[in-house]
Structure formats: C-alpha cells, structure tokens
Design an enzyme around this catalytic site. Structure first.
Site, PDB file in Angstrom:
ATOM      1  N   CYS A  90       0.825  -1.210   0.000  1.00  0.00           N
ATOM      2  CA  CYS A  90       0.000   0.000   0.000  1.00  0.00           C
ATOM      3  C   CYS A  90       0.866   1.271   0.000  1.00  0.00           C
ATOM      4  O   CYS A  90       1.714   1.468   0.873  1.00  0.00           O
ATOM      5  CB  CYS A  90      -0.922  -0.010   1.214  1.00  0.00           C
ATOM      6  SG  CYS A  90      -1.835   1.522   1.421  1.00  0.00           S
ATOM      7  N   CYS A 113       0.549   3.334   3.235  1.00  0.00           N
ATOM      8  CA  CYS A 113       1.247   2.669   4.345  1.00  0.00           C
ATOM      9  C   CYS A 113       2.749   2.901   4.227  1.00  0.00           C
ATOM     10  O   CYS A 113       3.441   3.071   5.242  1.00  0.00           O
ATOM     11  CB  CYS A 113       0.927   1.174   4.373  1.00  0.00           C
ATOM     12  SG  CYS A 113      -0.702   0.762   5.043  1.00  0.00           S
ATOM     13  N   ASN A 144     -12.967  10.096  -1.783  1.00  0.00           N
ATOM     14  CA  ASN A 144     -13.358   9.301  -2.935  1.00  0.00           C
ATOM     15  C   ASN A 144     -13.360   7.841  -2.505  1.00  0.00           C
ATOM     16  O   ASN A 144     -12.376   7.363  -1.932  1.00  0.00           O
ATOM     17  CB  ASN A 144     -12.375   9.520  -4.098  1.00  0.00           C
ATOM     18  CG  ASN A 144     -12.364  10.965  -4.560  1.00  0.00           C
ATOM     19  OD1 ASN A 144     -13.391  11.623  -4.585  1.00  0.00           O
ATOM     20  ND2 ASN A 144     -11.193  11.467  -4.909  1.00  0.00           N
ATOM     21  N   GLY A 161     -14.064   7.245  -7.724  1.00  0.00           N
ATOM     22  CA  GLY A 161     -12.807   7.765  -8.258  1.00  0.00           C
ATOM     23  C   GLY A 161     -11.616   7.561  -7.341  1.00  0.00           C
ATOM     24  O   GLY A 161     -10.609   8.260  -7.454  1.00  0.00           O
ATOM     25  N   THR A 218      -8.228   6.188  -6.162  1.00  0.00           N
ATOM     26  CA  THR A 218      -7.083   5.599  -6.859  1.00  0.00           C
ATOM     27  C   THR A 218      -6.077   4.975  -5.899  1.00  0.00           C
ATOM     28  O   THR A 218      -5.265   4.157  -6.326  1.00  0.00           O
ATOM     29  CB  THR A 218      -6.358   6.641  -7.739  1.00  0.00           C
ATOM     30  OG1 THR A 218      -5.868   7.697  -6.920  1.00  0.00           O
ATOM     31  CG2 THR A 218      -7.295   7.210  -8.801  1.00  0.00           C
ATOM     32  N   HIS A 247      -6.232   3.159   0.421  1.00  0.00           N
ATOM     33  CA  HIS A 247      -6.015   3.390   1.855  1.00  0.00           C
ATOM     34  C   HIS A 247      -6.835   4.641   2.115  1.00  0.00           C
ATOM     35  O   HIS A 247      -6.564   5.685   1.501  1.00  0.00           O
ATOM     36  CB  HIS A 247      -4.522   3.590   2.116  1.00  0.00           C
ATOM     37  CG  HIS A 247      -4.134   3.838   3.551  1.00  0.00           C
ATOM     38  ND1 HIS A 247      -3.126   3.137   4.195  1.00  0.00           N
ATOM     39  CD2 HIS A 247      -4.575   4.744   4.470  1.00  0.00           C
ATOM     40  CE1 HIS A 247      -2.990   3.588   5.436  1.00  0.00           C
ATOM     41  NE2 HIS A 247      -3.860   4.566   5.624  1.00  0.00           N
ATOM     42  N   HIS A 288      -8.493   8.002   2.685  1.00  0.00           N
ATOM     43  CA  HIS A 288      -7.850   9.317   2.816  1.00  0.00           C
ATOM     44  C   HIS A 288      -8.872  10.409   2.545  1.00  0.00           C
ATOM     45  O   HIS A 288      -9.817  10.225   1.780  1.00  0.00           O
ATOM     46  CB  HIS A 288      -6.665   9.444   1.868  1.00  0.00           C
ATOM     47  CG  HIS A 288      -6.973   9.125   0.431  1.00  0.00           C
ATOM     48  ND1 HIS A 288      -7.036   7.832  -0.025  1.00  0.00           N
ATOM     49  CD2 HIS A 288      -7.247   9.923  -0.619  1.00  0.00           C
ATOM     50  CE1 HIS A 288      -7.337   7.853  -1.314  1.00  0.00           C
ATOM     51  NE2 HIS A 288      -7.474   9.099  -1.706  1.00  0.00           N
ATOM     52  N   HIS A 295      -9.110  14.364   1.288  1.00  0.00           N
ATOM     53  CA  HIS A 295      -8.454  15.508   0.668  1.00  0.00           C
ATOM     54  C   HIS A 295      -8.920  16.758   1.410  1.00  0.00           C
ATOM     55  O   HIS A 295     -10.133  16.998   1.529  1.00  0.00           O
ATOM     56  CB  HIS A 295      -8.871  15.642  -0.799  1.00  0.00           C
ATOM     57  CG  HIS A 295      -8.529  14.466  -1.662  1.00  0.00           C
ATOM     58  ND1 HIS A 295      -7.457  14.464  -2.511  1.00  0.00           N
ATOM     59  CD2 HIS A 295      -9.129  13.255  -1.798  1.00  0.00           C
ATOM     60  CE1 HIS A 295      -7.413  13.294  -3.154  1.00  0.00           C
ATOM     61  NE2 HIS A 295      -8.418  12.550  -2.742  1.00  0.00           N
TER      62      HIS A 295
HETATM   63  P1  5GP Z   1      -7.802   9.512  -4.743  1.00  0.00           P
HETATM   64  O1  5GP Z   1      -7.824   9.724  -6.230  1.00  0.00           O
HETATM   65  O2  5GP Z   1      -7.555   8.061  -4.398  1.00  0.00           O
HETATM   66  O3  5GP Z   1      -8.931  10.107  -4.003  1.00  0.00           O
HETATM   67  O4  5GP Z   1      -6.555  10.345  -4.230  1.00  0.00           O
HETATM   68  C1  5GP Z   1      -5.245   9.901  -4.252  1.00  0.00           C
HETATM   69  C2  5GP Z   1      -4.386  11.129  -4.122  1.00  0.00           C
HETATM   70  O5  5GP Z   1      -3.091  10.721  -3.775  1.00  0.00           O
HETATM   71  C3  5GP Z   1      -4.276  11.942  -5.415  1.00  0.00           C
HETATM   72  O6  5GP Z   1      -4.715  13.267  -5.183  1.00  0.00           O
HETATM   73  C4  5GP Z   1      -2.793  11.879  -5.759  1.00  0.00           C
HETATM   74  O7  5GP Z   1      -2.289  13.087  -6.302  1.00  0.00           O
HETATM   75  C5  5GP Z   1      -2.159  11.546  -4.421  1.00  0.00           C
HETATM   76  N1  5GP Z   1      -0.937  10.777  -4.544  1.00  0.00           N
HETATM   77  C6  5GP Z   1      -0.733   9.682  -5.320  1.00  0.00           C
HETATM   78  N2  5GP Z   1       0.506   9.213  -5.151  1.00  0.00           N
HETATM   79  C7  5GP Z   1       1.104  10.025  -4.244  1.00  0.00           C
HETATM   80  C8  5GP Z   1       2.423  10.046  -3.661  1.00  0.00           C
HETATM   81  O8  5GP Z   1       3.284   9.207  -3.931  1.00  0.00           O
HETATM   82  N3  5GP Z   1       2.678  11.044  -2.771  1.00  0.00           N
HETATM   83  C9  5GP Z   1       1.744  11.980  -2.441  1.00  0.00           C
HETATM   84  N4  5GP Z   1       2.109  12.918  -1.560  1.00  0.00           N
HETATM   85  N5  5GP Z   1       0.505  11.984  -2.961  1.00  0.00           N
HETATM   86  C10 5GP Z   1       0.195  11.023  -3.856  1.00  0.00           C
HETATM   87 ZN    ZN Z   2      -2.390   1.297   3.607  1.00  0.00          ZN
END
Ligand code: 5GP
Ligand code: ZN
Length: 112
Positions: free
Chosen positions: A3, A6, A85, A91, A93, A96, A98, A100
């Site tokens: 992950c 993680c 998300n 959406g 990606t 884990h 999270h 925003h």
């Molecule tokens: P999701 O699309 O799952 O809601 O958000 C994942 C977020 O993680 C995205 O906004 C993306 O820019 C961020 N993200 C992806 N990989 C990394 C990384 O390696 N480091 C950091 N700081 N953010 C990441």
């Molecule tokens: Zn995790």
C-alpha cells in the site's frame, strides 16, 4: 507491504508532512488541485470509507479534529473542501482511506 500510503506512513516513500498525531498523518498531495491540498490518513490501513465499522471508526473523529487544526494553522478561515473518494465509482485511486483537505480557492458544487 504494497500500500502506497502505508509506505508513506512507515517512511519508505518520502512525503512532505504537514501534521501528525499518534494515529493520523497529513501530508501534501503530490498533484495538488488547489493552492492548499493535503491528504489526511489514519496510520493504520483501512481500505476505504466502505470499510469503516464500529471497531475502527474512532480514528475518523481524530481525522476531523486534525483537519480543523490544520485549517486553523494554515489560515483557511474562509473555508475549505474535504473530499473522500470511495471505490471505483467514487474515483478512488489509492486503496487506503484518505481525506483531501483543499483550500485557498473557491470550489463549485456539485463537483469542481
Ligand atoms: P484519490 O484519487 O484516491 O482520491 O486520491 C489519491 C491522491 O493521492 C491523489 O490526489 C494523488 O495526487 C495523491 N498521490 C498519489 N501518489 C502520491 C504520492 O506518492 N505522494 C503523495 N504525496 N501523494 C500522492
Ligand atoms: Zn495502507
């Protein structure tokens, strides 16, 4: 451990840390969608909002306490947007959970 978040928690992938408690970590998003954009996560692995239950939900209130603290420390008094998300349709990606935390611009609704 596969992950991404993680790995950010254990330090094997670097991040720009913004705030940390025993159970919660906040770090700058690598691809910010607003002038202020941090990701707030529980340090323990919970895959998504669909996995929250009575046993693991306490850290969710701690996450929102951290969000309020970060907002206060970073002059987000005019407001901010918190986004989760969940799953493919949501959406998500990174699997884990999270949140925003975005600010310093005006957001539209719905979306935007
Ligand atoms: P999701 O699309 O799952 O809601 O958000 C994942 C977020 O993680 C995205 O906004 C993306 O820019 C961020 N993200 C992806 N990989 C990394 C990384 O390696 N480091 C950091 N700081 N953010 C990441
Ligand atoms: Zn995790």
């Amino acid at each position: 451990m596969e992950c991404l978040f993680c790995k950010i928690v254990d330090g094997s992938i670097p991040s720009k840390k913004v705030f940390e408690t025993e159970n919660v970590l906040a770090f700058e998003d690598i691809d910010p969608q607003a002038p202020f954009h941090v990701i707030v996560i529980p340090k323990t692995h919970i895959a998504s909002a669909a996995e929250i239950n009575r046993q693991n939900s306490a850290v969710m209130s701690e996450i929102f306490e951290v969000i309020a603290k970060i907002a206060e420390e970073n002059q987000l008094q005019d407001g901010f947007r918190v986004v989760n998300n969940c799953g493919v349709d949501g959406g998500q990606t990174v699997e884990h959970i999270h949140f925003h935390l975005m600010g310093r611009r005006r957001f539209g609704w719905p979306a935007g």
